[in-house]
Scaffold this motif. Sequence first.
Motif, mmCIF file in Angstrom:
data_model
loop_
_atom_site.group_PDB
_atom_site.id
_atom_site.type_symbol
_atom_site.label_atom_id
_atom_site.label_comp_id
_atom_site.label_asym_id
_atom_site.label_seq_id
_atom_site.Cartn_x
_atom_site.Cartn_y
_atom_site.Cartn_z
ATOM 1 N N GLU A 484 3.336 34.196 -13.093
ATOM 2 C CA GLU A 484 4.187 34.447 -11.920
ATOM 3 C C GLU A 484 3.958 33.380 -10.849
ATOM 4 O O GLU A 484 4.910 32.895 -10.229
ATOM 5 C CB GLU A 484 3.888 35.838 -11.353
ATOM 6 N N LEU A 485 2.695 33.019 -10.651
ATOM 7 C CA LEU A 485 2.396 31.977 -9.666
ATOM 8 C C LEU A 485 3.013 30.639 -10.071
ATOM 9 O O LEU A 485 3.529 29.899 -9.234
ATOM 10 C CB LEU A 485 0.885 31.837 -9.491
ATOM 11 N N ASP A 486 2.938 30.306 -11.363
ATOM 12 C CA ASP A 486 3.546 29.052 -11.841
ATOM 13 C C ASP A 486 5.050 29.064 -11.648
ATOM 14 O O ASP A 486 5.652 28.053 -11.252
ATOM 15 C CB ASP A 486 3.214 28.853 -13.324
ATOM 16 N N ALA A 487 5.680 30.226 -11.917
ATOM 17 C CA ALA A 487 7.139 30.338 -11.746
ATOM 18 C C ALA A 487 7.521 30.188 -10.273
ATOM 19 O O ALA A 487 8.509 29.516 -9.924
ATOM 20 C CB ALA A 487 7.619 31.681 -12.298
ATOM 21 N N GLU A 488 6.739 30.831 -9.396
ATOM 22 C CA GLU A 488 7.015 30.737 -7.959
ATOM 23 C C GLU A 488 6.851 29.302 -7.477
ATOM 24 O O GLU A 488 7.660 28.799 -6.686
ATOM 25 C CB GLU A 488 6.042 31.666 -7.208
ATOM 26 N N ALA A 489 5.796 28.594 -7.960
ATOM 27 C CA ALA A 489 5.582 27.203 -7.560
ATOM 28 C C ALA A 489 6.712 26.309 -8.045
ATOM 29 O O ALA A 489 7.159 25.401 -7.328
ATOM 30 C CB ALA A 489 4.246 26.717 -8.116
ATOM 31 N N ARG A 496 12.743 22.957 -2.501
ATOM 32 C CA ARG A 496 12.317 21.945 -1.552
ATOM 33 C C ARG A 496 12.988 20.615 -1.848
ATOM 34 O O ARG A 496 13.371 19.884 -0.944
ATOM 35 C CB ARG A 496 10.788 21.808 -1.608
ATOM 36 N N GLU A 497 13.155 20.288 -3.128
ATOM 37 C CA GLU A 497 13.834 19.061 -3.533
ATOM 38 C C GLU A 497 15.310 19.129 -3.160
ATOM 39 O O GLU A 497 15.928 18.129 -2.783
ATOM 40 C CB GLU A 497 13.646 18.850 -5.041
ATOM 41 N N LYS A 498 15.862 20.339 -3.228
ATOM 42 C CA LYS A 498 17.301 20.524 -2.987
ATOM 43 C C LYS A 498 17.624 20.441 -1.489
ATOM 44 O O LYS A 498 18.595 19.782 -1.069
ATOM 45 C CB LYS A 498 17.736 21.873 -3.559
ATOM 46 N N PHE A 499 16.822 21.157 -0.646
ATOM 47 C CA PHE A 499 17.136 21.259 0.783
ATOM 48 C C PHE A 499 16.330 20.285 1.652
ATOM 49 O O PHE A 499 16.548 20.216 2.860
ATOM 50 C CB PHE A 499 16.893 22.705 1.257
ATOM 51 N N GLN A 502 15.153 20.806 5.448
ATOM 52 C CA GLN A 502 15.666 22.106 5.876
ATOM 53 C C GLN A 502 14.834 23.249 5.303
ATOM 54 O O GLN A 502 14.874 24.376 5.816
ATOM 55 C CB GLN A 502 17.137 22.264 5.434
ATOM 56 N N TRP A 503 14.105 22.938 4.242
ATOM 57 C CA TRP A 503 13.255 23.989 3.602
ATOM 58 C C TRP A 503 11.923 24.027 4.352
ATOM 59 O O TRP A 503 11.007 23.280 4.117
ATOM 60 C CB TRP A 503 13.049 23.641 2.131
ATOM 61 N N ALA A 504 11.850 24.934 5.335
ATOM 62 C CA ALA A 504 10.717 24.960 6.258
ATOM 63 C C ALA A 504 9.599 25.877 5.820
ATOM 64 O O ALA A 504 8.573 25.982 6.502
ATOM 65 C CB ALA A 504 11.209 25.388 7.659
ATOM 66 N N ILE A 505 9.759 26.524 4.713
ATOM 67 C CA ILE A 505 8.722 27.435 4.225
ATOM 68 C C ILE A 505 7.522 26.602 3.772
ATOM 69 O O ILE A 505 7.676 25.560 3.145
ATOM 70 C CB ILE A 505 9.256 28.294 3.065
ATOM 71 N N PRO A 506 6.291 27.044 4.089
ATOM 72 C CA PRO A 506 5.101 26.288 3.637
ATOM 73 C C PRO A 506 5.078 26.118 2.103
ATOM 74 O O PRO A 506 5.575 26.974 1.370
ATOM 75 C CB PRO A 506 3.937 27.144 4.113
ATOM 76 N N ALA A 507 4.489 24.998 1.675
ATOM 77 C CA ALA A 507 4.421 24.726 0.230
ATOM 78 C C ALA A 507 3.656 25.825 -0.497
ATOM 79 O O ALA A 507 2.698 26.401 0.032
ATOM 80 C CB ALA A 507 3.748 23.381 0.001
ATOM 81 N N SER A 508 4.100 26.083 -1.709
ATOM 82 C CA SER A 508 3.492 27.158 -2.514
ATOM 83 C C SER A 508 2.002 26.922 -2.734
ATOM 84 O O SER A 508 1.200 27.845 -2.703
ATOM 85 C CB SER A 508 4.218 27.267 -3.855
ATOM 86 N N ALA A 509 1.614 25.654 -2.969
ATOM 87 C CA ALA A 509 0.222 25.345 -3.273
ATOM 88 C C ALA A 509 -0.710 25.707 -2.125
ATOM 89 O O ALA A 509 -1.842 26.130 -2.344
ATOM 90 C CB ALA A 509 0.088 23.857 -3.611
ATOM 91 N N THR A 510 -0.184 25.578 -0.849
ATOM 92 C CA THR A 510 -1.046 25.905 0.295
ATOM 93 C C THR A 510 -1.253 27.397 0.451
ATOM 94 O O THR A 510 -2.256 27.832 1.018
ATOM 95 C CB THR A 510 -0.430 25.332 1.587
ATOM 96 N N LEU A 511 -0.307 28.179 -0.038
ATOM 97 C CA LEU A 511 -0.404 29.628 0.087
ATOM 98 C C LEU A 511 -1.156 30.270 -1.078
ATOM 99 O O LEU A 511 -1.832 31.283 -0.898
ATOM 100 C CB LEU A 511 1.007 30.240 0.182
#
Length: 515
Positions: A484-489, A496-499, A502-511
């Motif tokens: 699940e973590l790999d899928a979310e990342a 992030r590549e698309k937006f 504009q994609w202001a959500i913190p990176a998955s790896a930091t969370l």
Amino acid sequence: NRERERERESMSTARGGLLAIQTKKAESVSLTGAIGTYCRLTYADRGEGVVNDALSDLQDVDKLRAEILTNSNTADKQAEQLLKYYGMLSAMELRFPISKDGSHINGLTFVWWDAFKSSKKEKQQNINFEKCSILFNLAALHSQHAIDQDRQTSEGLKVACKKFQEAAGVFSYMKDHVSMRTDAPHPLDISPDASKMLEQLMLAQAQECVFEKAMNEGKSEGVCARLGKQCYLFYMEVVSIIAGSALNNHMDKSWTAHLKSKCLYFSAESEMLMAEAERKKDEASMGPQIARLRFADLKLRECEKTAKAANNFILEATKNLSQVVGSRLQKAVKDNETIYLEKVPPHDAVPKISEASMVKSVQPENLKKTSGDVFVGLVPDSSAKVVSKYTELVDTLIKGEKDKLASSTDEARTKLRELELPDLLLALQSSDGRLLETILSEALRERIAEVNSYGGVKHCFELAKELQGLRNVGTEMLNAAEQELDAEAAADSSEREKFKEQWAIPASATLTGGL
């Protein structure tokens, strides 16, 4: 064809003879007197019996040397005695230092006459001079035995060839192991140059026996030509060694004349035989045949002049071969001038004859052996020191291994004591419960009782099985969470590549890094 067979038969029986080496003569000497005194002084600590045995052995050596010098036995018996005496000398060399040195046996001098100049006498206080002279005489005996064979028969030629090779082997051994150890200046007849020269001479005469046997048995002219070419090369080596050393002024001139005549003779005969081989292969190819025959004729004319200073035997053989070559050359030239009309090339332009060596030096197997029958009780000081040092090394090695074994044993005992072994094993193997109570510690008995209260070993196996099941469930849950973590990342990376910014959500790896 019949005429050529008669030529072949006459040539196979007389090629100027072979040379035998004359044995060296020596003065008698008492080994017991000079060496006996040294033996009594040096080896007195070995016991009177050992010293007396050594003195008795010296008398036997003296007796054998005197018998050798009389030269009254058969050739085989003489060779046997020389080998035995040589082995005794090797045993003496280890125990009795003979030299001019004041601390050595310096009252013993060996005296031998030169083999090539019978009036010249050499003397040395060196046992290697004696050993070298004995080896020389052994080789000389082999050469004399070879000369005595009937070389009209195949068997006689085989024996002669064998004996010449054995003589070459002895001269080779003398050159490699003994000649250089005589005192300088080295006597010329046993010098390294002389040893090498005589080895090559014996090989040349052995090869000549092979050549004669091939001719007698009707081998092809091509084969005989190759064998004869090797005879020429061996004799050329002998002549070269003499010419390039002090032997040139030492050897009798008839010797050098004989050897040069042999070179010229075999050079001519091998060319004549090859010409005949080429004629049989292609009779119309007259040019090379005539070139070879002219060269052979030229060499034989030179050989005739040289042989006059050698002996009548080789002179007669040269004249016989010269008649054969002259007859064949005259016929070949006539046929070429009237029928074939071929151009005759210079001899340098015709194919060279490839040599075929069929002999080698054969050293007697027991030359390197030291006689074990004499001076058995006298261990040389050098050997005693080596043995003593070896014993010390062995003792040190054994002590070191024992120390290692003791240290390992202590470590093993400590480890076993920590594991309460082997007492625990003995208790488990026993059916007597009281023994368990006696050997096991109180703490260990309490833990065993606690386990038994839950069902003992069976309960332990059930717990292990339950733990394995829980482990499997935990592993499955962890794998699902990781997926699940790999899928979310992956989804985060895609958005992030698309937006972009504009994609202001913190990176998955930091969370999820902590997870």
